[in-house]
Each structure stands twice: as structure tokens, then as C-alpha cells.
Enzyme design. Structure first.
Site, mmCIF file in Angstrom:
data_model
loop_
_atom_site.group_PDB
_atom_site.id
_atom_site.type_symbol
_atom_site.label_atom_id
_atom_site.label_comp_id
_atom_site.label_asym_id
_atom_site.label_seq_id
_atom_site.Cartn_x
_atom_site.Cartn_y
_atom_site.Cartn_z
ATOM 1 N N THR A 315 0.469 11.602 -0.448
ATOM 2 C CA THR A 315 -0.788 11.133 0.122
ATOM 3 C C THR A 315 -1.533 12.286 0.783
ATOM 4 O OG1 THR A 315 -0.027 10.674 2.382
ATOM 5 C CG2 THR A 315 0.359 8.976 0.715
ATOM 6 N N ASP A 316 -2.837 12.140 0.916
ATOM 7 C CA ASP A 316 -3.546 12.998 1.848
ATOM 8 C C ASP A 316 -3.096 12.582 3.251
ATOM 9 O OD1 ASP A 316 -5.279 14.923 2.815
ATOM 10 O OD2 ASP A 316 -7.014 14.203 1.709
ATOM 11 N N ALA A 317 -3.453 13.357 4.265
ATOM 12 C CA ALA A 317 -2.955 13.098 5.623
ATOM 13 C C ALA A 317 -3.299 11.681 6.066
ATOM 14 C CB ALA A 317 -3.547 14.113 6.587
ATOM 15 N N LEU A 318 -2.294 10.955 6.515
ATOM 16 C CA LEU A 318 -2.497 9.556 6.899
ATOM 17 C C LEU A 318 -3.128 9.412 8.277
ATOM 18 C CD1 LEU A 318 0.757 7.858 5.537
ATOM 19 C CD2 LEU A 318 -1.531 7.906 4.516
#
Length: 621
Positions: A315-318
């Protein structure tokens, strides 16, 4: 049930749905091992204590015992590093070795150690050490003449330099197709607006990087190129039809899957209603469409099943607003794992010892989601097997040094060496586009006085130094637009033979600064609109005085049309990277000068030593 309390069961209502505390089984510790391996945390800052209302800004450059212990105790699968973690070569090598030792101390697999080293505006290695390439749009401008040469060269050099430090994952390249001139976060991070060109350059960079033993992560799936919102600060939406999505947004990813083997693909926190229009209730009770990061239709059905991706989905940063505004931390991780993501990046901040319990609780809560059946254990096991297979395929053990001193010596001969800097300069030279030239360059011998309106003092210094090194007879004055206030006071063009104006629109995005820790600094940055309007006024005034004028677009060239009526010449460089050079002069003064490959290229073009050969990779009107 051990230390599992009724209060804890109540908190986990979302996970258990109708389950009661009486029916909850003791947690299988193997499930916690699965979950931890699927988390990648950041250690950008760490403080023993944080005062109420304050933020920790103590950069981690040496691994504290407390952080080492939590890595060992939890068995998290990865760590992402930021510029603040990276100071000098021995320190970087030692930190990465210590991180690996912490992971393996209790028998956990070796860490995936990641960084964002894209080149251009997003680089985490110290600028005076790592090779600072002009970036993707600059590479795109060279493709017409040089094909994939610079994508391959930059990918190989970035990979080689990261591998020398023990970093085994690079969140690059960005393969978003930038078809939106108003894109605030991608723009020059894209190779351009041609999906085919982006696909070819992206795969070339992936292959070259991975040949050096560094895992590449193509981003941001299914595409961040047609957005006017930064997912750090909001939730963008792309309303392309299926044909456009297939032929534009997905094409670079599909091309890489069909013709190569990218180790990772990173998700985008973006709504794509034509791929998945499922709505969910946000934590504030509002309803909206699932972002791609949380969509099973997009990550599993589209990327895995239809497109055939067999690597690791990260994922991109959550902690970005595109997710954090809508989901709490536990629910965000559960939802993205359910969608098909293998690794949850930065699921929660870890800034003090108080956060250790929160991390362990997060791992437990997600583990209960597996045990309760909300997450499928078989899928979680397959996911961790994919992550381990990636470690094995890239043999990340070989990047862990036996001796820090020896490894540091080797790395010192690799990072920013002459051969690498030569390629950096060649890219900058080849990237410059001449959009217009009405007798401005090469400069005639009659041009003696130049006045420049530059974005800030460092860029004033860089271009002045580059020009003076080539023509010592030039008299150069420069106005820093960052400190400019009164137009009448700063208009110094009356005695100039040539007026140069340079622009760096659009403003810095959050990712260029680092991430969500920088939101206050990002919000307080100077208004780019005010500076640009002032620059345009100065350019207009120079024409009123019948001066020769040169406009230089140092970033995205979309605003060139505003300056074109008042400019005799226009150049585009797509980059303005600077390398500080500090020394003590003959008088014992400590001097810092700024130079950069793009400024060298501009000076060579103006003095007739170089012909601009780049071609615009985006359309300007």
C-alpha cells in the site's frame, strides 16, 4: 483467554461483528506472526517522551535499544527510511545492519528496508552523497532521441547506490501517466503523458534497478496521473471510462507484468468508480466510494486475476489523509488485507515507547480478524509466502555487510562517483528543451550584463556560478523571489542586456518534503501563486523596457504559455536539483556554494557549448 479483556472485546466490535466475549478463543500466536510480517513501519523520528501537544522530531540515525527490541519482539516484516534517517555513509550502513540484526535476533526473516529514491524531486539519500538525477519527466524528454538509455542508466545507478548501503527496496519508479496539467503531486515525477512511453521507460528502470539486487515498486496503481488532489491531503477520484483506464492508466503496469517481473506494485489511495463503485461508511458516518487501496475488485480481481501480477502488493502510506480521514488504523489494515494487499505501509506512527503497545495491539486486533474469519487465513498465509519468496528471489542476505567499515569503504567508492555524476550531467544536458529562441542564445559577446529573477538565493547562486565559470566577463545580478516584496524595489533589469526569469511551479508536494509528519510545514510554505504573479510582472516590465528576456521552466512546463508573449526565449529543464559544496576559502571563511547538473546545462546552452535536444513529453497550450 489470557489477558484478553471484555473491554478489549467491545473495542473490537468491528472485527467480531456478532461475536461475544464468551465465545472468543485464545489467539493463535502464529496468526500474529503472519500479521507482523505484513507490516512495514517507519522509524523517521523517536523520542523517549513526548510532551502533551508536541511532536517528536528527533531523527533516528542510530537504532535505539527500544526500537530494536520492538522489531525483535513483534517480527514486523519491513521498515521504511526517510531523509532524516540518512546522514553519512558509515551511519547508513550501520543503521541498516542494526535493523537486520534486530529482525533476526529472535529468528524472524530479514527485513525489507525501503526508501523513496525516485530521482528528481523525491530523493532521500543525502544530496552531497547520492547521485541526484533530474527525474522522470527529464528522462521522458530524452526518449525521442535516446530511447530508454537514461531510464536504464538511472535505474542501474540508483539500484547500485542503494544496494551498497543495505537498502533492498526502492519505492520507484512512478509510472503514473500525467495527463492532468493541474496534478499537484505527480507532475515531474511522471515520464510524461504518453502511456506507451511511460510503460517502456518504467520497465527499463525497473529491470535496471532489480538487476542490482534492489526490489522495485511501481506506483501508484491503478494510476495517479489524472488527479487534481494529492492523496496525502484528500481522496482523489478518477472518472475515466474503462477504455481510457485500460489504454492509459493501467498500461504501464500491464506492460511491466507482461514483459518483466516487477517485485512490487504500490497502491494508490484513489477512487476509480468504473473499476469499483462500492460505497462504505467512513469513521465519521459519511458514505463514499472505496479507494483502490481498500478495493478487492481492484487489487485482487483486476491486478492479480485479470492482469496476472504475481509479485507483492504494497500500500501507499496508510497515514495519508486519503485513508486516515476515513478509516481508523486497525480497520484500514484489515480492509486493505481483505482487498488483497500484501504489505501495509506505515499503518501507525511509532514515535515513543507508548506506541509499542499500540503496535502490538494492532497486530493482535488484525490477528483476531483472521481467527474470527473476517480475513481468510489461507490468503494471509499465501501473502506472507509471496513476501518471503520475494526475499529469496532477491537474496537480500547479500546486501547485509559482515563488516561495517569495509562496507562503508566500498559504498564510498560507489555513491556519487565520477562515472555516476557524469551520467547525471548527461541526462540534464539531454533533457533541456528549447521551446522558443528569438536570438537569445547562444549569447553574443555584446551581452555583458545579466539580471536574473530566480526562485531563491540558492538557485541564484547556482546559475550565477555556472555562467561565471563559462564567461568570467559577465556581470550578473540576481533577485530571490522567495524574499521579494516590493516590485519597484526589486526590478533591477534597467541596466541588463538580458533578463532571465525562472519558475518552479507547482509548489512542493507533501511527498517531496517527506510525508505526513511535514503537514504543518507544508501548509505554511509560501504561496506559489503570489511568487509566480510577481515573476510574471517582472518579465512584463522587462519587455516594456525593451530588454531581451529568457524564461526558464525549472519544473513542469505547463505555465509556459503565460510567459511566452513576454519572452524572447524559453527553456524547460524539468529539474533544479542542487548539490551543496562547502569549503574554507583563503581567508578562513566557511563558504557553501550551490551547483547542479541542470544549471550547468543551462549555462552551456547560453554560452554555445551545448545544443538543446530534449522534446516535451507533455502538451502545453
Amino acid at each position: 483467554m489470557g489477558n484478553f479483556s471484555r473491554k478489549h472485546c467491545w473495542i473490537l466490535g468491528l472485527v467480531f461483528l456478532t461475536a461475544s466475549c464468551a465465545t472468543v478463543k485464545p489467539l493463535d500466536p502464529k496468526l500474529q506472526q503472519l500479521v507482523a510480517q505484513k507490516l512495514m513501519i517507519d522509524i523517521r523520528y523517536f523520542c523517549d517522551e513526548i510532551a502533551e501537544g508536541k511532536h517528536c522530531t528527533n531523527a533516528v540515525t542510530k537504532l535505539p535499544k527500544e526500537l530494536s527490541n520492538v522489531i525483535a519482539d513483534t517480527g514486523v516484516g519491513g521498515v521504511i527510511l526517510f531523509a532524516e534517517n540518512l546522514q553519512d555513509i558509515p551511519q547508513m550502513v550501520a543503521l541498516n545492519k542494526d535493523l537486520q540484526q534486530a529482525a533476526t535476533a529472535k529468528g524472524h526473516p530479514k527485513l525489507l528496508i525501503a526508501v523513496d529514491q525516485e530521482g528528481g524531486r523525491v530523493m532521500r539519500l543525502p544530496k552531497h552523497l547520492g547521485t541526484g538525477f533530474s527525474g522522470n519527466m527529464a528522462i521522458g524528454s530524452t526518449a525521442d532521441k535516446h530511447g530508454t538509455f537514461f531510464a536504464t542508466q538511472s535505474g542501474a545507478i540508483i539500484g547500485k547506490e542503494l544496494a551498497a548501503l543495505g537498502i533492498n527496496v526502492n519505492f520507484a519508479p512512478t509510472v503514473d501517466v500525467n495527463v492532468n496539467p493541474e496534478n499537484p503531486v505527480i507532475n515531474v515525477r511522471s515520464f510524461g503523458e504518453s502511456a506507451q512511453q511511460v510503460a517502456e521507460l518504467g520497465l527499463a528502470q525497473v529491470n535496471a534497478m532489480q538487476a542490482q539486487g534492489v526490489i522495485a515498486a511501481m506506483k501508484h496503481f491503478p494510476g495517479h496521473g489524472d488527479t487534481s488532489v494529492d492523496s496525502h491531503t484528500g481522496l482523489p477520484r478518477v472518472d475515466h471510462d474503462i477504455e481510457t483506464i485500460t489504454q492509459v492508466d493501467l498500461k504501464p503496469f500491464q506492460h511491466a507484468i507482461d514483459n518483466g517481473a516487477p517485485g512490487m506494485i504500490m497502491t494508490a489511495h484513489i477512487q476509480y468508480p468504473q473499476l469499483d463503485a462500492t460505497e462504505f461508511k467512513a469513521k465519521d458516518g459519511s458514505s463514499t466510494i472505496l479507494p483502490a487501496t481498500m478495493s478487492r475488485k481492484i487489487l485482487t480481481e483486476q491486478l492479480r486475476q485479470k492482469m496476472g501480477f504475481k509479485g507483492v502488493i504494497v500500500t501507499d502510506a496508510l497515514n495519508m489523509a486519503g485513508i486516515a480521514h476515513y478509516f481508523d488504523q486497525t480497520e484500514a489494515v484489515i480492509q486493505t488485507f481483505s482487498a488483497g494487499a500484501d504489505i501495509a505501509l506505515m499503518p501507525m506512527p511509532i514515535r515513543s515507547p507508548k506506541d509499542f503497545k499500540k503496535l502490538k495491539r494492532l497486530i493482535r486486533d488484525v490477528s483476531y480478524a483472521i481467527q474470527s474469519g473476517r480475513l481468510k487465513q489461507r490468503e494471509m498465509s499465501q501473502s506472507v509466502a509471496r513476501i518471503q519468496q520475494l526475499r529469496n528471489d532477491f537474496d537480500i542476505q547479500k546486501l547485509i555487510p559482515d563488516d561495517v567499515s569495509q562496507a562503508s569503504e566500498v559504498a564510498a567508492n560507489i555513491l556519487g562517483n565520477k562515472a555516476h555524476r557524469d551520467i547525471e550531467q548527461q541526462l540534464a544536458d539531454a533533457a533541456v528543451v528549447s521551446i522558443k529562441n528569438d536570438g537569445v542564445f547562444p549569447l553574443s559577446d555584446k551581452v555583458k550584463n545579466i539580471h536574473m529573477n530566480m526562485p531563491d538565493k540558492a538557485k541564484c547562486m547556482a546559475l550565477t556560478l555556472a555562467l561565471k565559470n563559462r564567461r568570467a566577463d559577465l556581470s550578473i545580478s540576481c533577485t530571490s523571489m522567495a524574499s521579494a516584496t516590493d516590485l519597484n524595489q526589486i526590478n533591477n533589469s534597467s541596466n541588463a542586456d538580458l533578463v532571465i526569469s525562472a519558475d518552479i511551479s507547482p509548489r512542493q508536494s507533501m511527498v517531496e518534503l517527506g510525508g505526513m509528519d511535514d503537514i504543518t510545514r507544508w501548509q505554511q510554505r509560501p504561496s506559489q501563486a503570489t511568487q509566480s504573479q510577481m515573476l510574471l510582472s517582472l518579465t512584463q516590465q522587462a519587455k516594456v523596457l525593451n530588454k531581451k528576456t529568457l524564461f526558464i521552466s525549472l519544473r513542469t512546463p505547463y505555465n509556459v504559455s503565460e510567459y511566452a508573449p513576454f519572452s524572447d526565449a524559453i527553456l524547460a529543464t524539468f529539474a533544479y536539483n542542487l548539490h551543496p559544496n562547502s569549503y574554507v576559502d583563503d581567508y578562513g571563511r566557511y563558504i557553501t556554494e550551490y551547483g547542479g547538473a541542470s544549471f550547468n546545462a543551462i549555462a552551456d546552452i547560453l554560452t554555445g557549448k551545448l545544443q538543446p535536444t530534449g522534446k516535451l513529453p507533455v502538451t502545453i497550450h
